[in-house]
Every structure is written in structure tokens, then in C-alpha cells.
Design a protein around this motif. Structure first.
Motif, short mmCIF file in Angstrom:
data_model
loop_
_atom_site.label_atom_id
_atom_site.label_comp_id
_atom_site.label_asym_id
_atom_site.label_seq_id
_atom_site.Cartn_x
_atom_site.Cartn_y
_atom_site.Cartn_z
N TRP A 195 0.97 -1.40 0.05
CA TRP A 195 -0.15 -0.01 0.17
C TRP A 195 0.94 1.29 0.10
O TRP A 195 0.62 2.24 -0.49
CB TRP A 195 -0.94 0.10 1.19
N LEU A 196 2.06 1.00 0.60
CA LEU A 196 2.72 2.18 0.84
C LEU A 196 3.36 2.47 -0.73
O LEU A 196 3.61 3.81 -1.12
CB LEU A 196 4.08 2.12 1.84
N MET A 197 3.88 1.35 -1.38
CA MET A 197 4.37 1.60 -2.67
C MET A 197 3.37 2.17 -3.41
O MET A 197 3.77 3.10 -4.23
CB MET A 197 4.62 0.17 -3.19
N LEU A 198 1.99 1.80 -3.42
CA LEU A 198 1.06 2.38 -4.41
C LEU A 198 0.99 4.05 -4.03
O LEU A 198 0.87 4.68 -4.99
CB LEU A 198 -0.32 1.97 -3.80
N LEU A 199 0.73 4.27 -2.66
CA LEU A 199 0.84 5.70 -2.28
C LEU A 199 1.97 6.51 -2.91
O LEU A 199 1.65 7.59 -3.44
CB LEU A 199 0.79 5.87 -0.77
N SER A 200 3.17 5.95 -2.49
CA SER A 200 4.36 6.67 -3.05
C SER A 200 4.47 6.91 -4.63
O SER A 200 4.69 7.82 -5.09
CB SER A 200 5.71 6.27 -2.41
N HIS A 201 4.02 5.43 -5.21
CA HIS A 201 4.17 5.80 -6.64
C HIS A 201 3.19 6.82 -7.15
O HIS A 201 3.41 7.56 -8.38
CB HIS A 201 3.77 4.40 -7.43
N ALA A 202 1.87 6.86 -6.54
CA ALA A 202 0.65 7.63 -6.84
C ALA A 202 1.44 9.28 -7.09
O ALA A 202 1.18 10.13 -8.03
CB ALA A 202 -0.23 7.56 -6.12
N LEU A 203 1.98 9.67 -5.90
CA LEU A 203 2.57 10.84 -5.69
C LEU A 203 3.74 11.19 -6.49
O LEU A 203 3.67 12.23 -7.47
CB LEU A 203 3.08 11.10 -4.26
N ALA A 204 4.83 10.37 -6.44
CA ALA A 204 5.92 10.74 -7.45
C ALA A 204 5.38 10.59 -8.83
O ALA A 204 5.95 11.58 -9.56
CB ALA A 204 6.90 9.46 -7.28
N LYS A 205 4.57 9.72 -9.33
CA LYS A 205 4.28 9.61 -10.75
C LYS A 205 3.45 10.82 -11.39
O LYS A 205 3.82 11.30 -12.44
CB LYS A 205 3.72 8.43 -11.14
N ALA A 206 2.46 11.38 -10.34
CA ALA A 206 1.88 12.57 -10.75
C ALA A 206 2.69 13.83 -10.70
O ALA A 206 2.89 14.41 -11.77
CB ALA A 206 0.67 12.88 -9.58
N GLY A 207 3.74 13.88 -9.76
CA GLY A 207 4.72 14.92 -9.80
C GLY A 207 5.39 14.56 -10.93
O GLY A 207 5.92 15.74 -11.52
N MET A 208 5.94 13.54 -11.42
CA MET A 208 6.96 13.46 -12.63
C MET A 208 6.10 13.93 -13.75
O MET A 208 6.64 14.42 -14.74
CB MET A 208 7.30 11.81 -12.67
N PHE A 209 5.06 13.38 -13.92
CA PHE A 209 4.30 13.60 -15.43
C PHE A 209 4.10 15.22 -15.51
O PHE A 209 4.27 15.83 -16.43
CB PHE A 209 2.90 13.11 -15.38
N LEU A 210 3.75 15.70 -14.11
CA LEU A 210 3.69 17.22 -14.29
C LEU A 210 4.83 17.89 -14.67
O LEU A 210 4.97 19.08 -15.42
CB LEU A 210 3.10 17.93 -12.99
N ALA A 211 6.13 17.34 -13.94
CA ALA A 211 7.06 18.21 -14.13
C ALA A 211 7.69 17.76 -15.57
O ALA A 211 8.12 18.90 -16.28
CB ALA A 211 8.27 17.14 -13.31
N ALA A 212 7.41 16.71 -16.14
CA ALA A 212 7.68 16.48 -17.51
C ALA A 212 6.81 17.36 -18.50
O ALA A 212 7.46 17.79 -19.44
CB ALA A 212 7.38 14.88 -18.01
N GLY A 213 5.62 17.68 -18.13
CA GLY A 213 4.88 18.65 -18.86
C GLY A 213 5.56 19.82 -18.95
O GLY A 213 5.55 20.53 -20.03
N ASN A 214 5.87 20.21 -17.84
CA ASN A 214 6.62 21.65 -17.77
C ASN A 214 7.84 21.70 -18.76
O ASN A 214 8.29 22.43 -19.26
CB ASN A 214 6.92 21.90 -16.16
N LEU A 215 8.79 20.58 -18.45
CA LEU A 215 10.01 20.46 -19.41
C LEU A 215 9.59 20.59 -20.76
O LEU A 215 10.40 21.25 -21.42
CB LEU A 215 10.59 19.18 -19.05
#
Lengths: 498, 486, 100
Positions: B331-351
Motif C-alpha cells: 500500500w505504501l508503494m501504491l501511495l508513493s508511486h501515485a505521488l511520485a508519478k503525478a509529480g513526474m508527469f507534471l514536471a515532464a509536462g513543464n519540461l
């Protein structure tokens, strides 16, 4: 709960965050923040040292997983490393400010520079293996941008090599720590009793874990055959080399091995179970191998890099010798090597910046042109060879005594052979510097205006002179109560010979 | 006011917002969306704070009980995921406000709110059929979001995704029908009590799992995911990768544990683990081959789903400590992946906004300019690689401990090699940003709001490493899942 | 063997045909029809199996099937819309091979 250890960590961490947010053009403000943070950290470390002297061990802990905490604890050994890093950070920062004058991307550089020192502080103050692991990996992450700072294909290649080695090492370390936790049920430094019990239950498995951890740490300590990243990383700017070799990375590996032997497995257990002999052998081999390879290099920084490979293994040799004198030699060399190596890298940087000198054959007669830098270089080089009364001599003296005490006279042979090799790769350089005729023109001249005493820019020259003086003082005043030797003695007495 | 009274609003408000935003003019849509976002975040925070520590909550919508009425149940897991959804969806919503063109927004908001309602419905559902309705609503909204913009490539990706999702839903529904035929109930609590093992139950569960696997994009059923997640508009990509695929996984793991499958099917669990290893290596390998930034991130999702699959074999351990650690880590993996992946996609969009193109080669020299986006991308990457200190590391540590205790050492190797592979493809992105180019390129400038959204999410995934005991305590609150785990 | 079981078996047969068509066809409209067949089959199974072996009429599966039909209609509508958009843009009635 004491917040002082956390504060030491946070000074450089906060500095890093502020610097990241500063616009690139705010050079003065950035330098000011850097120097202020370095000074503040030094003051805090002195407070911590005072506390440790009075047998008080400030500790900060924060639970990050059920039953496992992030522990920052100041003990005597931690302060040895923390003191070294915070002192050298100040000088390296000053040097870097001068070295990168007018260079691009300084915001990024100094941000990661501070982050790197924050992780080093974390490694020094870590109170258990998990905390150590966290900062060990953070160190890898924060040094990568420094190694590839120049952004050339060559430096990116070096960065990739660096990552492959250190991340693989990190994975092994993680595996080792996880296995150890599953076997022993705790990871605190200093509680060797639980581990000894587990060791007697499963000697084979626990020895395996020991070597797994050793290899994981050995990558950063650049033990043969895990050293190849270190000479490659020489493409980085000179202050980064100083950081890699003297202040942070290599030292973190060596420091980790000290913790592993003394505070995780315990020196007596390690010695009884024969875990130390392989370490002694590999350290002895690395000492000779590094010196031998240094002899073949024609690039100044590469020669210094292989010299580091060799010199760091002195530390490992010392701690692998069972007995207080060997330990003393190893611990004190952690400090002495840092002081001397940082001096040598500063000098190499001065030569490169001021006269464009990168290769050894270009050093002919540079002593007349840059006498102060050359004097500092001479001090560092002679110290590395082990000439009294410079710091290196003290280390080698105690290492030799330790070898005899541990009943391994052959180690003395290694020390002598290595000193001869050291002399062989440093003395010809010194001869070129002082006794050869200068060439008609130097490879490339920096502008005359900014130079201090006809030598280099003051930002570059002053830190060099200070560290050179310190490495002389560490040897001359070794008997004084504030010398590195006395602190190492304190550690040995307090923690290993109760 | 008791927390029970808050529950229905978590469904009613987003649904109302979905209908309203379809009708209102743009300005009013934006304002009402902001208000509802705020109320949702507040409601889920209050629920989490007021969560009773002794038993789960049940709420019958309109006082109609089972079997015909809709019963909501709230345990620690559901509360934690409600919070996660609020956090991530809010930030993605804020991002969308300034990222999407005004012409795209009228299409976005109703679908966004349907998506959010469906997610809340799934976290709270107490019976198999409500889960089906939630899943369908979720898939349809997600497909609509992928097609947003209407370019041919997006429509194609949406169609692919739609067919996969429909097939998955039907597999799930077929399984549910068989289960109902065998046991006569759809209520999860009742079903767990009367559940008996037999060929029909086995077939039903296999269909349900296969359907959910297709919707989650578990390897080798992942082929629809990269074009859909990489091709969609950036805030949509973040929502899809962070939340949508997690919903079907959540249902699968809940059913698996609450119907006590870990003891019943050791071989299937090992097979699922094997698929997880396949996902990690294949997804990682494919991420390494991509030339476009968002494709790398999308394939990284395929790979990271492999970690979630590894939970199944780790749960099937004779030691209850090991299965406890596995569920916590999962469950922790799910949570951290959700946060990290959302952040990463948004950052990628900015890049991509900065560089103007989506290829990795366009990133050269970007790290000197606007380092904040690179920094956000880097923080998310640290968590995805599982390097400390981050939520990803803590999750991986728990899973490693679980594997060690249960003696399944082969999964340890998989976990560690998987992290090295993810380090390889993520550092590949970084090395592009560090390359110094001779020609001076003109870089665009994303607005501060966009940068802050990405940075917040990425920083949260790191902070999770320091505050992991909090979510872990929520996960461990009593409820059907924790009880079934023993 | 009772009537309900025949419904269920018929549903299973429809599912088989639907699945077959879904996998076999490239044409988007045909796939959509196959999907609808699959759906109808599923509903038949749901009604049939649920009633078999129990006396009287069970209201639950009927409610479920009604909901299911609504969902299926919505999904079909969305699919049709996307297919129309796709054929307009690409002048093709099936999805082209991956070209990215």
C-alpha cells in the motif's frame, strides 16, 4: 532528544535549498550564504565536540518506519569525520567561489555542493546503519550533478561510470543492511552484543553479510578492484575533485568501513572470526597497486587520483589491524589524508587556472613562477611520502607500530614499499617544479590583475596555504591536546579499550 | 457533526459538479470547480482525522440497506486513499486550470469530476456491483479525458484504451455474475463469510482478476497504457498514471485478501509475481529505448506496476509478520508511486513546455535554465528509483523485509535489479538535461503555478519517506482487509 | 436442467461468440458489436445463474442487469463517438499499426 545534530545537518541543507532558488546572477549573495553557512556549521560542530568531550552524546531520532528511526548521534568517531568535513568544506567553498568565477551554472553547482556536504554530515552523525544508508545514497545523488557539471560528453561519460559503480554499491549495501536487520533485528551502532549472538548462531551467513556490506562500502572507498570510477571522475572541476577525494565521497566509504568493523560487528568479533584478514590483504594490495598506477600517469590530477586510491587504503589497513595502535594510525590518517590531499588538489587547480598546466611535464620551473602554490604542493607531497614532521609521517608511524603489535611484520614491508613508490611518483615532480628551467611560454596565462603575490587569485591561494599549514601543524603539534592525533587517541581509549 | 454524515458528500458533490460544469459558462465552471476541490480536500482531511480507531464505518445511501441499496464502508485504507485522491486530484486540477487552453476546459471539467466521483465510489464501495459501476464510470471518464483535444493520435490511443477497458469490465462483470450464482450475495462482508472454494468460484475469481489486470495494465496486458498515458494532455496523464490504474489494483488486492486467497492459491500468487518481474524488466527496458520524455515516464508506470504485482506472492507466506509487512509495503508503494508519478508527469509536462518539443534530445541544456522543474523531476525520480530517503524506499524496505522473512529470496533480486533498471532509465533523462549545447536555444517559461504543482507532488513523495508511520498506521486501522490478513 | 440454466448456457455461448469476434476483427464497428454481444451474454448468465436453484424471483440480478444495460449503452455511445471522430480524421475504419 537534542536538536543540535539536526541543526548541523540543516545548515548546509537549508543553504542548498536557498541557493537553488536564488537567481543565477546573484553571485555575491550566494557566496555570502555559502560562507555564512560554512562558518555556522563549523561553530555548531565545535559545540558538539565540546559536548562529546564532556561525555555527553547529543542524539536526535525520528521514527521513519515502524521500529526503525533516523538517528543522528554525535560520538567521538562521528565528530572526527564531521570536524574534518566541516573544516574542509569552509576552505573548499572559498576555493570553489574563486575557481568558478565567471563560470556558468553556479546556482546549480553550489546548491548540490551544499547538499553534498549535508549528506556527508548525515553520514558522519548517523547513529544506525539505516541512517547511514540513507545519507550514503543521498551523497551519490548529490555528487552526480557535480561530476557532470561541465556538461561535456566526456564528463557525462564519467558521470555514468560513477553512477554505475556507486549505485551498484548502494544496492549491495541495501541488501546487506536488509539482511542484517532480518537476522539481528536492530541496526544501532555500538550495540554489538545482539549481533555477536546472531553471529554465533549463523557464522557463515553473518560473515557473508559482512563481506556484502564491505563491498558495498568499498566502492566509495575505491578499494581495488572497485576503484575505476575515481580516476575517471577527474574530469570534474578541481573543487569537486577535492570534495570527492578528501572531504566527502571516498571518506564516506572509509568511514563506513570503520563503522562496520568497530560499531556493527565489533572489532573483537571481527578479529576472532577472521573477517579482518581479507580486509588487510586487499588494503595492502590496493596500497601498492594505487601507487604503482600513480607512477604511470602523466596527468597531474590522474596521478593524484591513483594516489588517493592508495592512501585511502592506509585507513583501511589501520583499522583492519587488531590493536589500539593500528586503529590509531587508521583513524588519524582519515584526517591527515584529507588535509594533505585537499592541499594537493587545490594546488593542481591553481596550476590549471593560473597557467593552464594539466600535465606533469608542463610543471618545469613552475616553482619560480608560483612559489607559494609550489611550496604548498611540496608540503603535501612530502607529507604523502611520510616525511617527518608532516602529518603523513604520524599516520605511517602508528600504522607500522600497529602492524608489529598485531603480529604482522609483513605489513611493514608494504608500508616501506609504498613509501618508496610514493617518493618515486612525487619526487620527480618536485624536482621539475623547483630545479628545471621554466619554458618560454606557459600553456595559457590568466590575467595578471587578480593575482596575489604574483601567484594565483587570493580565493584560490589562501585556502591552499591554510590547508598546507594545517597539514604541517597536524604533524608538528601532534602531541598537543587539540591535534587530530589526540582526538583519535580519545576515540581509541573511550570506545575500543573500555 | 459525525464523520459518517460527510461520507455521502464525497460522492454527491463531485457528481453534482460534473453535471454543473457541463452546463455553466467557463468562468463559473472554473470557480465552482475550485470550490468543490476545496470542499473535497477538506472533507477527506476531516474524515481521516475523525476516523474511529476501533471499527470501520458503514453508511447506507438514502437509508436503503443491502442488498438493493448502496452501502458505503470506510476503513483505514479507504480513508487513506480518499486523502491521496484529494491531494493528487486537487493539484492536477489546479495544474489543469492554467495548463489547458480555454477551448479544452469545457470538455475537461465534467470528465474530471466524474473521474473523481468514480474514484471515491471505488474506495468506499462495499459490494461487488457498486465496484463495477465505479469501474465503468472511471474507465469512461478516463477514456474521454485521453481523447480530449481530439487529435488523431489521442483518439486512437483513447480507442485502444476504451476497448481494453470494456473487455476488462466485462470480464469483471462475468466473474461477479458467477460469484453471485454460486453464493447468492454481492456484499463483500457477507461474501467473505459464505465464500466456499470450488471450480465455479475459481473461474469467477480468475475472470475478475483478469479483467482487473487488463484495466490496471499489468504486464503483459499493458500495451494500451503507454500511448494513452503518454499521449494524453499532461494533467490527464498524471491523473491516469497516479490514480486511475490504482483503483482496479485496489479492488483486486482487496478481493484477494478478503476472500482469503493468499492461503488458497500459492501457485497463482507466484505466477503473478513472475508477471511482476516481467513488468519490471520489460517496462524498464522499454523505458530505456524511448526517445520521447512522456513515453519514458509512461513505460516507467508499466515497470512500477511490477512492484505491486510482487505483493501477491509475498502475501502468500506462512508467517503472518511477512504478509503484514507485504501488505504495508504494497500500500505504501501504491501511495508513493501515485505521488511520485503525478509529480513526474507534471514536471515532464513543464519540461516539454520549456523545450517546446517532447523529445529527450530537446532537453539539452535545460538544467541550467529553470532548474526548479528538473529538481521536481529529480525528487520524483528518487522516489521511483527507491533511493532513500523517499516513500519509494520505505515501501521497498518493507517489501524486502517481507521477502526475507518469508524466505522468498528470488523476489529480493527482482526488487533490487528493478531499482537499478529504473535508475538507468531515469538518469538517462538527466544526462540529457546536463548536456551543454553550443547553440543558444530559446526556452519557454511555464507559469509559477505549474511549477509549484509539480514540485509539491514530488516533494510529498520524498516527505513520505520521513512520515511513513502515519499512512502505515491508517492502513493498519481495523477493517475487513486487516482482519482477513490476521 | 431447468430453464434458467438454459439461459445461462445460452449466455455463455453468446459470450464466446462475442469474445471471438472481439479478438478476430480489426474493424472498429464490428468490434463494438462483438462487445455488445459479450455484454448481452454476460447479462443472460447473470440472470440465469442467479435464478437457478432458488425458488421465486430474485430482484437483485434484475436490478444489476438494468444498471449494466445503462452502462453498456453509455459505453457504446462513447465508443461510437470516438470511432466517428477517428474515421473522420484518418479515413480508416480500423486502428492503424503503431507508428510512433
Amino acid at each position: 532528544m537534542n536538536l543540535l545534530p539536526l541543526a548541523v545537518l540543516m545548515t548546509s541543507f537549508t543553504a542548498a535549498m536557498v541557493i537553488f532558488l536564488l537567481p543565477e546572477a546573484r553571485h555575491r549573495l550566494r557566496s555570502l550564504i555559502n560562507i555564512a553557512a560554512a562558518c555556522l556549521k563549523l561553530v555548531l560542530v565545535i559545540f558538539l565536540i565540546q559536548a562529546v568531550l564532556q561525555q555527553d552524546y547529543p542524539e536526535f531520532s525520528w521514527e521513519i518506519l515502524p521500529g526503525l528511526s533516523l538517528v543522528l548521534r554525535a560520538d567521538a568517531l562521528a565528530m572526527l569525520f564531521a570536524g574534518l568535513s566541516s573544516l574542509l568544506w569552509l576552505f573548499t567553498t572559498l576555493y570553489a567561489i574563486g575557481y568558478l568565477e565567471n563560470a556558468p551554472n553556479r546556482s546549480r553547482f553550489f546548491g548540490f555542493f551544499s547538499l553534498c556536504v549535508a549528506s556527508t554530515m548525515g553520514i558522519a552523525l548517523a547513529g544506525n546503519l539505516l541512517t547511514f544508508l540513507i545519507f550514503y545514497e543521498l551523497l551519490t545523488l548529490s555528487t552526480y550533478p557535480l561530476v557532470v557539471h561541465r556538461g561535456t560528453p566526456e564528463s557525462l561519460r564519467a558521470g555514468r561510470t560513477y553512477l554505475i559503480y556507486t549505485l551498484a554499491g548502494g544496492v549491495l549495501l541495501l541488501l546487506g543492511v536488509a539482511l542484517l536487520y532480518a537476522e539481528v533485528g536492530e541496526l544501532n551502532f555500538g550495540d554489538t552484543a545482539a549481533l555477536a549472538e546472531a553471529f554465533h548462531a549463523h557464522p557463515g551467513r553473518m560473515s557473508g553479510i559482512f563481506f556484502l556490506l564491505l563491498v558495498g562500502l568499498g566502492v566509495k572507498a575505491a578499494i581495488f578492484p572497485l576503484h575505476a570510477w575515481l580516476p575517471t571522475a577527474m574530469v570534474a572541476p578541481a573543487p569537486v575533485s577535492a570534495l570527492l577525494h578528501a572531504v566527502a565521497v571516498v571518506k564516506a566509504g572509509a568511514f563506513g568501513i570503520i563503522r562496520l568493523v568497530y560499531d556493527v560487528y565489533g572489532i573483537e568479533l571481527s578479529a576472532q572470526q577472521g573477517l579482518l584478514l581479507p580486509l588487510t590483504l586487499i588494503a595492502a594490495f590496493t596500497i601498492l597497486y594505487g601507487s604503482w598506477r600513480a607512477l604511470q600517469q602523466i596527468d597531474i590530477k590522474k596521478r593524484l587520483a591513483f594516489s588517493t586510491v592508495s592512501q585511502v587504503s592506509y585507513i583501511l589497513l589501520g583499522i583492519s589491524l587488531f590493536g589500539p595502535l593500528g586503529t590509531l594510525g587508521g583513524l588519524v590518517h582519515l584526517l591527515h589524508q584529507g588535509l594533505m590531499k585537499v592541499t594537493l588538489f587545490f594546488c593542481a587547480g591553481n596550476y590549471a587556472e593560473t597557467l593552464g598546466i594539466h600535465k606533469i611535464h608542463e610543471l618545469n620551473g613552475v616553482g619560480q613562477r608560483m612559489p607559494l602554490t609550489s611550496a604548498a604542493f611540496t608540503l603535501g607531497a612530502l607529507g604523502m611520502i611520510g616525511l617527518p614532521p608532516i602529518a603523513g609521517f604520524i599516520s605511517k608511524w602508528y600504522l607500522g607500530l600497529g602492524a608489529l603489535q598485531a603480529g604482522m611484520p609483513w605489513v611493514l614491508g608494504v608500508l616501506i614499499a609504498s613509501s618508496l613508490l610514493n617518493a618515486a611518483y612525487f619526487l620527480p615532480v618536485l624536482k621539475r617544479i623547483w630545479f628545471s628551467d621554466p619554458p618560454a611560454a606557459w600553456p595559457q596565462q590568466a590575467s595578471e590583475s587578480k593575482r596575489l603575490w604574483r601567484d594565483s587569485s587570493p580565493w584560490l591561494l589562501l585556502p591552499t596555504l591554510v590547508t598546507a599549514t594545517l597539514s604541517l601543524a597536524a604533524g608538528l603539534f601532534a602531541a598537543a591536546s587539540w591535534s587530530p592525533l589526540s582526538w583519535a587517541e580519545l576515540i581509541v581509549i573511550r570506545e575500543y579499550l573500555p | 457533526m459525525s464523520s459518517l454524515a460527510l461520507l455521502p458528500w464525497l460522492l454527491i458533490l463531485p457528481l453534482a459538479a460534473a453535471c454543473l460544469t457541463g452546463l455553466l459558462p467557463l468562468r463559473a465552471t472554473q470557480i465552482s470547480s475550485l470550490l468543490v476541490i476545496l470542499s473535497q480536500a477538506l472533507a477527506s482531511l476531516l474524515l481521516l482525522l475523525w476516523m474511529p480507531s476501533d471499527e470501520p464505518l458503514f453508511y447506507s445511501l438514502g437509508s436503503w440497506g443491502a442488498p438493493l441499496g448502496i452501502v458505503l464502508r470506510l476503513d483505514g485504507l479507504a480513508a487513506a486513499f480518499l486523502m491521496m485522491t484529494s491531494l493528487i486530484a486537487s493539484l492536477c486540477g489546479l495544474y489543469a486550470l492554467s495548463y489547458l487552453r480555454p477551448s479544452q476546459q469545457p470538455g475537461f471539467w465534467p470528465l474530471f469530476w466524474f473521474l473523481w466521483a468514480a474514484l471515491n465510489g471505488i474506495w468506499l464501495a462495499g459490494d461487488l456491483f457498486n465496484l463495477y459501476v465505479g469501474l465503468e464510470l472511471l474507465s469512461l471518464a478516463a477514456v474521454g479525458l485521453v481523447a480530449l483535444g481530439g487529435e488523431a493520435s489521442r483518439v486512437k490511443a483513447a480507442l485502444r484504451y476504451l476497448f481494453a477497458a470494456l473487455l476488462g469490465s466485462l470480464g469483471y462483470l462475468l466473474g461477479v455474475s458467477l460469484l453471485y450464482g454460486a453464493h447468492g450475495t454481492l456484499d463483500l462482508e457477507l461474501l467473505a463469510e459464505v465464500f466456499h472454494w470450488g471450480p465455479l468460484s475459481a473461474l469467477a475469481l480468475a475472470l475478475i482478476l483478469a479483467g482487473l489486470a487488463l484495466k490496471t495494465a499489468f504486464f503483459p496486458l499493458h500495451t494500451w497504457l503507454p500511448p494513452a498515458h503518454a499521449g494524453a494532455l499532461t494533467p490527464v496523464s498524471a491523473l491516469l498514471s497516479a490514480l486511475v490504474i490504482k483503483a482496479s489494483f485496489y479492488i483486486a488486492l482487496r478481493l484477494w485478501v478478503e476472500l482469503e486467497m493468499p492461503e488458497r492459491s500459492l501457485e497463482v500468487a507466484q505466477l503473478l509475481g513472475l508477471l511482476g518481474a516481467g513488468a519490471l524488466f520489460w517496462g524498464g527496458w522499454m523505458a530505456l529505448q524511448q526517445v520521447k520524455l512522456k513515453q519514458v515516464v509512461a513505460y516507467s508506470t508499466v515497470a512500477q506496476l511490477g512492484y505491486l504485482l510482487l505483493i501477491f506472492p509475498l502475501l502468500s507466506s506462512s508467517s503472518s509478520e511477512a504478509s503484514h509487512l507485504a501488505s504495508q509495503g504494497g500500500w505504501l508503494m501504491l501511495l508513493s508511486h501515485a505521488l511520485a508519478k503525478a509529480g513526474m508527469f507534471l514536471a515532464a509536462g513543464n519540461l516539454i513546455l520549456c523545450a517546446g518539443r517532447s523529445e529527450l534530445s530537446a532537453l539539452a541544456g535545460l538544467s541550467r535554465y529553470r532548474p526548479m522543474n528538473i529538481f521536481a523531476f529529480g525528487l520524483a525520480a528518487v522516489s521511483l528509483m527507491g533511493l532513500p530517503p523517499s516513500g519509494g524506499f520505505s515501501a521497498k524496505w518493507l517489501m524486502l523485509q517481507s521477502a526475507l522473512i518469508s524466505g522468498q529470496w528470488w523476489w529480493i533480486l527482482v526488487i533490487l535489479l528493478g531499482s537499478l533498471l529504473s535508475a538507468a532509465y531515469l538518469f538517462r533523462v538527466f544526462s540529457h538535461t546536463y548536456l551543454e549545447t553550443q547553440d543558444s536555444v530559446q526556452f519557454g517559461q511555464p507559469s509559477l503555478m505549474l511549477e509549484l504543482c509539480a514540485l509539491t507532488l514530488a516533494a510529498l513523495s520524498i516527505l513520505l519517506g520521513f512520515f511513513a508511520p502515519w499512512p502505515l498506521a491508517w492502513f493498519a486501522l481495523p477493517g475487513p482487509f486487516t482482519e482477513a490478513l490476521g | 436442467m431447468n430453464t434458467y440454466l438454459i439461459f445461462a448456457l445460452g449466455g455463455a455461448g453468446l459470450c464466446g461468440i462475442g469474445l471471438f469476434g472481439f479478438i478476430l476483427h480489426d474493424d472498429l464497428l464490428r468490434r463494438l458489436i462483438a462487445f455488445n454481444l459479450l455484454g448481452s451474454g454476460t447479462f443472460l448468465i447473470l440472470v440465469g445463474l442467479a435464478q437457478s436453484g432458488r425458488g421465486g424471483v430474485d430482484a437483485v440480478p434484475q436490478a444489476l442487469v438494468l444498471t449494466g444495460i445503462v452502462v453498456a449503452v453509455a459505453a457504446t455511445a462513447l465508443t461510437l463517438m470516438l470511432i466517428r471522430r477517428w474515421t473522420q480524421l484518418s479515413q480508416q475504419s480500423h486502428l492503424t499499426e503503431e507508428d510512433e
